[in-house]
Design a protein around this motif. Structure first.
Motif, PDB file in Angstrom:
ATOM      1  N   ALA A 192       0.685  -1.228  -0.220  1.00 31.45           N
ATOM      2  CA  ALA A 192      -0.251   0.378   0.440  1.00 31.45           C
ATOM      3  C   ALA A 192       1.161   1.003   0.065  1.00 31.45           C
ATOM      4  N   ALA A 193       1.656   1.528   0.467  1.00 28.84           N
ATOM      5  CA  ALA A 193       3.249   2.238   0.449  1.00 28.84           C
ATOM      6  C   ALA A 193       3.185   2.293  -0.743  1.00 28.84           C
ATOM      7  N   VAL A 194       4.539   1.406  -1.523  1.00 30.55           N
ATOM      8  CA  VAL A 194       4.223   1.392  -2.567  1.00 30.55           C
ATOM      9  C   VAL A 194       3.400   1.766  -3.427  1.00 30.55           C
ATOM     10  N   ASP A 195       2.018   2.248  -3.505  1.00 30.22           N
ATOM     11  CA  ASP A 195       1.676   2.028  -4.364  1.00 30.22           C
ATOM     12  C   ASP A 195       1.071   3.844  -4.059  1.00 30.22           C
TER      13      ASP A 195
ATOM     14  N   LYS B 167       0.774  -1.448 -13.394  1.00 29.81           N
ATOM     15  CA  LYS B 167       1.072  -3.183 -13.252  1.00 29.81           C
ATOM     16  C   LYS B 167       1.049  -3.313 -11.868  1.00 29.81           C
ATOM     17  N   ARG B 168       1.134  -2.373 -11.597  1.00 33.56           N
ATOM     18  CA  ARG B 168       1.188  -2.792 -10.124  1.00 33.56           C
ATOM     19  C   ARG B 168      -0.782  -2.696  -9.356  1.00 33.56           C
ATOM     20  N   ARG B 169      -1.463  -2.099 -10.558  1.00 35.04           N
ATOM     21  CA  ARG B 169      -2.358  -2.273 -10.444  1.00 35.04           C
ATOM     22  C   ARG B 169      -3.241  -3.508 -11.226  1.00 35.04           C
ATOM     23  N   ARG B 170      -2.617  -3.998 -12.075  1.00 35.40           N
ATOM     24  CA  ARG B 170      -3.639  -4.608 -12.503  1.00 35.40           C
ATOM     25  C   ARG B 170      -2.742  -5.635 -11.967  1.00 35.40           C
TER      26      ARG B 170
ATOM     27  N   ALA C 287       6.864  -7.056 -12.822  1.00 33.83           N
ATOM     28  CA  ALA C 287       6.892  -6.411 -13.802  1.00 33.83           C
ATOM     29  C   ALA C 287       7.466  -4.723 -13.673  1.00 33.83           C
ATOM     30  N   ALA C 288       6.596  -4.263 -12.507  1.00 35.19           N
ATOM     31  CA  ALA C 288       6.339  -3.182 -11.788  1.00 35.19           C
ATOM     32  C   ALA C 288       7.498  -3.048 -11.160  1.00 35.19           C
ATOM     33  N   ARG C 289       8.257  -4.153 -11.011  1.00 36.78           N
ATOM     34  CA  ARG C 289       9.508  -3.846  -9.971  1.00 36.78           C
ATOM     35  C   ARG C 289      10.641  -3.078 -10.781  1.00 36.78           C
TER      36      ARG C 289
END
Length: 174
Positions: free
Chosen positions: A79-82, A134-137, A142-144
């Motif tokens: 959550a913090a990363v988002d 990408k994170r939300r999906r 891949a997001a990293r």
């Protein structure tokens, strides 16, 4: 001379980008510098120095912390990363506007470096926006990777921005 400094020198001499640089500078001049009130706001008269170098700390810091938490904390800090990715992406927009204002006040080799800096930072924003999507999906791997690439590109772009401030004096005074 370091490789980074050699690369900057090549950009400074890259007259082939002058046509594009001049168009970008002229557009930014008309939109962001010609209106006196906007020039004073974006130029930092109220702050005592340029706004862009200060504003840049927010997206860069948010993106760096998001990447660090994502690499070291896995799902524990998801959550913090988002939130940090979103903060970085949203705060990059006014930062880009203040940067475009400052680019409009450059000339010659300064404009060349400023243009390449802007392109690098725009590409950085694109990488982090894509990482957020990408994170939300659910594709956190891949997001990293995208965030790591964005962090590396942000470092290169920030080096160019720092060169403008410290070596060329661009953006030092409003």
């Amino acid at each position: 001379m370091s490789r980074a400094e050699q690369a900057v020198r090549r950009i400074e001499r890259a007259e082939g980008i002058d046509a594009l640089a001049d168009r970008v500078r002229a557009g930014a001049q008309d939109a962001l510098v010609a209106p006196p009130g906007l020039d004073r706001l974006l130029g930092g008269d109220w702050l005592g120095h340029r706004v862009h170098p200060v504003a840049a700390q927010v997206p860069l810091g948010a993106w760096l912390m998001a990447t660090l938490l994502d690499v070291t904390g896995s799902e524990k800090h998801a959550a913090a990363v988002d939130a940090l990715l979103l903060t970085g992406c949203l705060s990059a927009l006014p930062t880009a506007i203040t940067g475009a204002h400052d680019l409009a006040t450059t000339s010659g080799s300064e404009t060349r470096v400023a243009l390449v800096h802007a392109i690098a930072m725009d590409a950085t924003l694109a990488l982090f926006v894509t990482a957020l999507v990408k994170r939300r999906r659910g594709d956190r791997r891949a997001a990293r990777r995208l965030a790591l690439a964005g962090t590396a590109l942000a470092g290169a772009g920030a080096y160019l921005g720092g060169h403008l401030v410290f070596r060329m004096g661009v953006g030092v005074e409003p």
